[in-house]
Design an enzyme around this catalytic site. Sequence first.
Site, mmCIF file in Angstrom:
data_model
loop_
_atom_site.group_PDB
_atom_site.id
_atom_site.type_symbol
_atom_site.label_atom_id
_atom_site.label_comp_id
_atom_site.label_asym_id
_atom_site.label_seq_id
_atom_site.Cartn_x
_atom_site.Cartn_y
_atom_site.Cartn_z
ATOM 1 N N TYR A 1 2.889 4.053 -2.846
ATOM 2 C CA TYR A 1 2.345 4.892 -3.919
ATOM 3 C C TYR A 1 1.688 4.046 -4.999
ATOM 4 O O TYR A 1 0.578 4.316 -5.442
ATOM 5 C CB TYR A 1 3.458 5.732 -4.553
ATOM 6 C CG TYR A 1 4.016 6.747 -3.609
ATOM 7 C CD1 TYR A 1 3.369 7.951 -3.404
ATOM 8 C CD2 TYR A 1 5.181 6.498 -2.894
ATOM 9 C CE1 TYR A 1 3.858 8.883 -2.522
ATOM 10 C CE2 TYR A 1 5.689 7.426 -2.010
ATOM 11 C CZ TYR A 1 5.021 8.618 -1.825
ATOM 12 O OH TYR A 1 5.509 9.534 -0.934
ATOM 13 N N ALA A 2 2.408 3.003 -5.433
ATOM 14 C CA ALA A 2 1.930 2.200 -6.554
ATOM 15 C C ALA A 2 0.672 1.415 -6.179
ATOM 16 O O ALA A 2 -0.319 1.418 -6.919
ATOM 17 C CB ALA A 2 3.036 1.249 -7.012
ATOM 18 N N ALA B 1 0.847 -1.209 0.000
ATOM 19 C CA ALA B 1 0.000 0.000 0.000
ATOM 20 C C ALA B 1 0.873 1.246 0.000
ATOM 21 O O ALA B 1 0.656 2.188 0.760
ATOM 22 C CB ALA B 1 -0.941 -0.022 1.200
ATOM 23 N N GLN C 1 6.920 9.035 -8.738
ATOM 24 C CA GLN C 1 6.253 9.554 -9.927
ATOM 25 C C GLN C 1 5.981 8.458 -10.964
ATOM 26 O O GLN C 1 4.850 8.317 -11.451
ATOM 27 C CB GLN C 1 7.164 10.627 -10.533
ATOM 28 C CG GLN C 1 6.487 11.471 -11.563
ATOM 29 C CD GLN C 1 7.485 12.419 -12.235
ATOM 30 O OE1 GLN C 1 7.354 12.673 -13.411
ATOM 31 N NE2 GLN C 1 8.461 12.915 -11.529
ATOM 32 N N ASN D 1 -1.033 -5.353 2.983
ATOM 33 C CA ASN D 1 0.089 -4.502 3.410
ATOM 34 C C ASN D 1 0.538 -4.917 4.802
ATOM 35 O O ASN D 1 -0.261 -5.374 5.614
ATOM 36 C CB ASN D 1 -0.331 -3.035 3.414
ATOM 37 C CG ASN D 1 0.871 -2.102 3.426
ATOM 38 O OD1 ASN D 1 1.679 -2.119 2.489
ATOM 39 N ND2 ASN D 1 1.018 -1.316 4.470
ATOM 40 N N ASP E 1 8.833 0.173 -7.354
ATOM 41 C CA ASP E 1 10.256 -0.139 -7.201
ATOM 42 C C ASP E 1 10.618 -1.611 -7.403
ATOM 43 O O ASP E 1 11.807 -1.938 -7.445
ATOM 44 C CB ASP E 1 10.740 0.325 -5.818
ATOM 45 C CG ASP E 1 10.921 1.840 -5.761
ATOM 46 O OD1 ASP E 1 10.452 2.531 -6.682
ATOM 47 O OD2 ASP E 1 11.541 2.326 -4.799
ATOM 48 N N LYS F 1 8.266 22.500 -4.025
ATOM 49 C CA LYS F 1 8.007 21.147 -3.525
ATOM 50 C C LYS F 1 6.668 21.123 -2.778
ATOM 51 O O LYS F 1 5.880 20.209 -2.945
ATOM 52 C CB LYS F 1 9.146 20.674 -2.618
ATOM 53 C CG LYS F 1 9.012 19.196 -2.301
ATOM 54 C CD LYS F 1 10.335 18.531 -2.044
ATOM 55 C CE LYS F 1 10.130 17.047 -1.817
ATOM 56 N NZ LYS F 1 11.335 16.274 -1.908
ATOM 57 N N GLU G 1 19.176 14.515 0.476
ATOM 58 C CA GLU G 1 17.988 15.070 1.160
ATOM 59 C C GLU G 1 18.113 14.897 2.681
ATOM 60 O O GLU G 1 17.729 15.777 3.442
ATOM 61 C CB GLU G 1 16.707 14.387 0.647
ATOM 62 C CG GLU G 1 16.350 14.819 -0.776
ATOM 63 C CD GLU G 1 14.863 14.726 -1.089
ATOM 64 O OE1 GLU G 1 14.264 13.685 -0.731
ATOM 65 O OE2 GLU G 1 14.302 15.666 -1.667
HETATM 66 C C1 FAD Z 1 14.178 9.554 1.334
HETATM 67 C C2 FAD Z 1 13.521 9.309 -0.003
HETATM 68 C C3 FAD Z 1 13.062 10.405 -0.736
HETATM 69 C C4 FAD Z 1 12.441 10.196 -1.959
HETATM 70 N N1 FAD Z 1 11.976 11.287 -2.660
HETATM 71 C C5 FAD Z 1 11.327 11.105 -3.830
HETATM 72 C C6 FAD Z 1 10.757 12.230 -4.531
HETATM 73 O O1 FAD Z 1 10.867 13.387 -4.104
HETATM 74 N N2 FAD Z 1 10.079 11.976 -5.682
HETATM 75 C C7 FAD Z 1 9.904 10.709 -6.171
HETATM 76 O O2 FAD Z 1 9.231 10.546 -7.199
HETATM 77 N N3 FAD Z 1 10.425 9.629 -5.542
HETATM 78 C C8 FAD Z 1 11.128 9.793 -4.382
HETATM 79 N N4 FAD Z 1 11.652 8.706 -3.713
HETATM 80 C C9 FAD Z 1 11.468 7.338 -4.276
HETATM 81 C C10 FAD Z 1 10.087 6.821 -3.896
HETATM 82 O O3 FAD Z 1 9.880 6.960 -2.512
HETATM 83 C C11 FAD Z 1 9.902 5.359 -4.321
HETATM 84 O O4 FAD Z 1 10.234 5.231 -5.666
HETATM 85 C C12 FAD Z 1 8.451 4.951 -4.083
HETATM 86 O O5 FAD Z 1 8.182 4.957 -2.700
HETATM 87 C C13 FAD Z 1 8.131 3.597 -4.676
HETATM 88 O O6 FAD Z 1 6.777 3.354 -4.445
HETATM 89 P P1 FAD Z 1 6.252 1.873 -4.259
HETATM 90 O O7 FAD Z 1 4.766 1.971 -4.125
HETATM 91 O O8 FAD Z 1 6.821 1.004 -5.323
HETATM 92 O O9 FAD Z 1 6.901 1.341 -2.906
HETATM 93 P P2 FAD Z 1 6.854 1.819 -1.397
HETATM 94 O O10 FAD Z 1 6.567 3.258 -1.286
HETATM 95 O O11 FAD Z 1 8.114 1.287 -0.825
HETATM 96 O O12 FAD Z 1 5.624 0.999 -0.789
HETATM 97 C C14 FAD Z 1 5.699 -0.388 -0.583
HETATM 98 C C15 FAD Z 1 4.604 -0.801 0.383
HETATM 99 O O13 FAD Z 1 4.635 -2.223 0.526
HETATM 100 C C16 FAD Z 1 4.662 -2.584 1.910
HETATM 101 N N5 FAD Z 1 5.428 -3.824 2.024
HETATM 102 C C17 FAD Z 1 6.747 -3.991 1.790
HETATM 103 N N6 FAD Z 1 7.094 -5.289 1.937
HETATM 104 C C18 FAD Z 1 5.962 -5.942 2.284
HETATM 105 C C19 FAD Z 1 5.666 -7.323 2.526
HETATM 106 N N7 FAD Z 1 6.609 -8.274 2.458
HETATM 107 N N8 FAD Z 1 4.377 -7.652 2.828
HETATM 108 C C20 FAD Z 1 3.408 -6.705 2.874
HETATM 109 N N9 FAD Z 1 3.634 -5.393 2.619
HETATM 110 C C21 FAD Z 1 4.888 -5.024 2.323
HETATM 111 C C22 FAD Z 1 5.309 -1.393 2.599
HETATM 112 O O14 FAD Z 1 4.930 -1.297 3.960
HETATM 113 C C23 FAD Z 1 4.746 -0.221 1.775
HETATM 114 O O15 FAD Z 1 3.474 0.168 2.260
HETATM 115 C C24 FAD Z 1 12.279 8.880 -2.477
HETATM 116 C C25 FAD Z 1 12.734 7.782 -1.727
HETATM 117 C C26 FAD Z 1 13.343 7.981 -0.505
HETATM 118 C C27 FAD Z 1 13.817 6.803 0.306
#
Ligand code: FAD
Length: 391
Positions: A11-12, A9, A308, A33, A290, A370, A164
């Site tokens: 961003y994606a 849960a 994004q 999640n 990711d 921002k 950052e």
């Molecule tokens: C400090 C920092 C600053 C950033 N700033 C930017 C920015 O300004 N702009 C930008 O575009 N990107 C930024 N990024 C990158 C961005 O945060 C990631 O690319 C983004 O969070 C990816 O989204 P996601 O949904 O794939 O994964 P995540 O945001 O990592 O979400 C994954 C989810 O899955 C859950 N999860 C994980 N493993 C399990 C499991 N085994 N079982 C159940 N649930 C699980 C987690 O709790 C979480 O809720 C930044 C990253 C960091 C670390």
Amino acid sequence: MATIAVLGAGYAGMRAVKRLIHEKVDARIVLVNDHPYHYESTQLHEIAAGNKEPADITFDIREAVPDKVDVVIDTVERIDREHGQVMLKNGEPLAYDYLVNALGFESETFGIPGAEENSLSFNNIDSAMAVREHMEKALANYATSHDENDLHIVVCGAGFTGIELLGELAWRMPQLAKGYELPEDLIKLICIEASPKVLGMLPESLATWALDYLTGKGIAMHTGTAITEVRPGVVVAGGQEFHANTIIWTTGVRGSRVICDSGYEQRRNRVMVQEDLSVKDHPNEFLVGDVSAVPDVQTGRPYPTTAQISIAQADVVAANIAARLTGHEPHKFVFKSVGTVCSLGPHAGVAQIDMMGHWKLKGRKVGMVKRLVNDRSVLELAHVKEMLESN
Ligand SMILES: Cc1cc2nc3c(=O)[nH]c(=O)nc-3n(C[C@H](O)[C@H](O)[C@H](O)COP(=O)(O)OP(=O)(O)OC[C@H]3O[C@@H](n4cnc5c(N)ncnc54)[C@H](O)[C@@H]3O)c2cc1C
């Protein structure tokens, strides 16, 4: 009725759920999640530095999604892709017809000896809080230890996260020095980076501005200095030893370990996806955020993983599942970045905006950009709750 399992849960995952509802798919949607709350990963460095509290960047998942979505709070251990089941830590296996894998990122240590055991990294609220608590404990300890290493903080890596974080720490440190009555001249913030440049994803002029800004705040920036080993309280890099009782690791990220544990063909736990974001030979399995790698047709290399692109992918995946369910052709994913904003503490930053022209911004106004970007979700970089409520 078909079951769509959305894993993660972040961003994606949140965006995928929102768009699946928008598409009015005739299917049961299950969102899994490991925490009952969503957190904004793009702001974790602010939690680690202590400039924001967890409540500022989290919200309850159940409150944010409609009742018809089944929310399961559990940890995904593995995906049994042969039998179409998600293996959970506590609950029964979850059978799916369509899978949206959005399990996000973990810290990457590139096999550097001792890095995993002797440094702290953060990829969620708990680990970001652990960084903050460790750092503050070391600073507080100085009153009795008089060990200068309690006042030294090494940040390993000068990519987006490292820079950052340093910006936030530079802003926070005077408050901590005052609070713990520390000798400010003995506090050392040190950054070590293998590449000769910081912020490789930004134009040289912006990266140089960020470097000068942080140096001006008294941070020792060691670029072109490859880390070869981390021992307790010591980072070995470029033939030198850097001593610090707080060592924070930010050199890069890989996808969730569930990817390699589930037998995907992967590199750093990222799977190269097809044009419709499905997995080769598995048309009902989609990877977003990711855990996925999307090749940039211009460079041939995968796009950097960002919130994004995660959100943009989720929109296409939801549309493609809706298409599959109704016997239509899936869409191809095409990405156009609208920019990159790197904050340097609450009141400064650098940004490359590729929207209505190309803009390079630096200084205080980036803080405003921002905030504007985040608050209005113009670039959809953050504030998922508002994003879920919009359109
Ligand atoms: C400090 C920092 C600053 C950033 N700033 C930017 C920015 O300004 N702009 C930008 O575009 N990107 C930024 N990024 C990158 C961005 O945060 C990631 O690319 C983004 O969070 C990816 O989204 P996601 O949904 O794939 O994964 P995540 O945001 O990592 O979400 C994954 C989810 O899955 C859950 N999860 C994980 N493993 C399990 C499991 N085994 N079982 C159940 N649930 C699980 C987690 O709790 C979480 O809720 C930044 C990253 C960091 C670390």
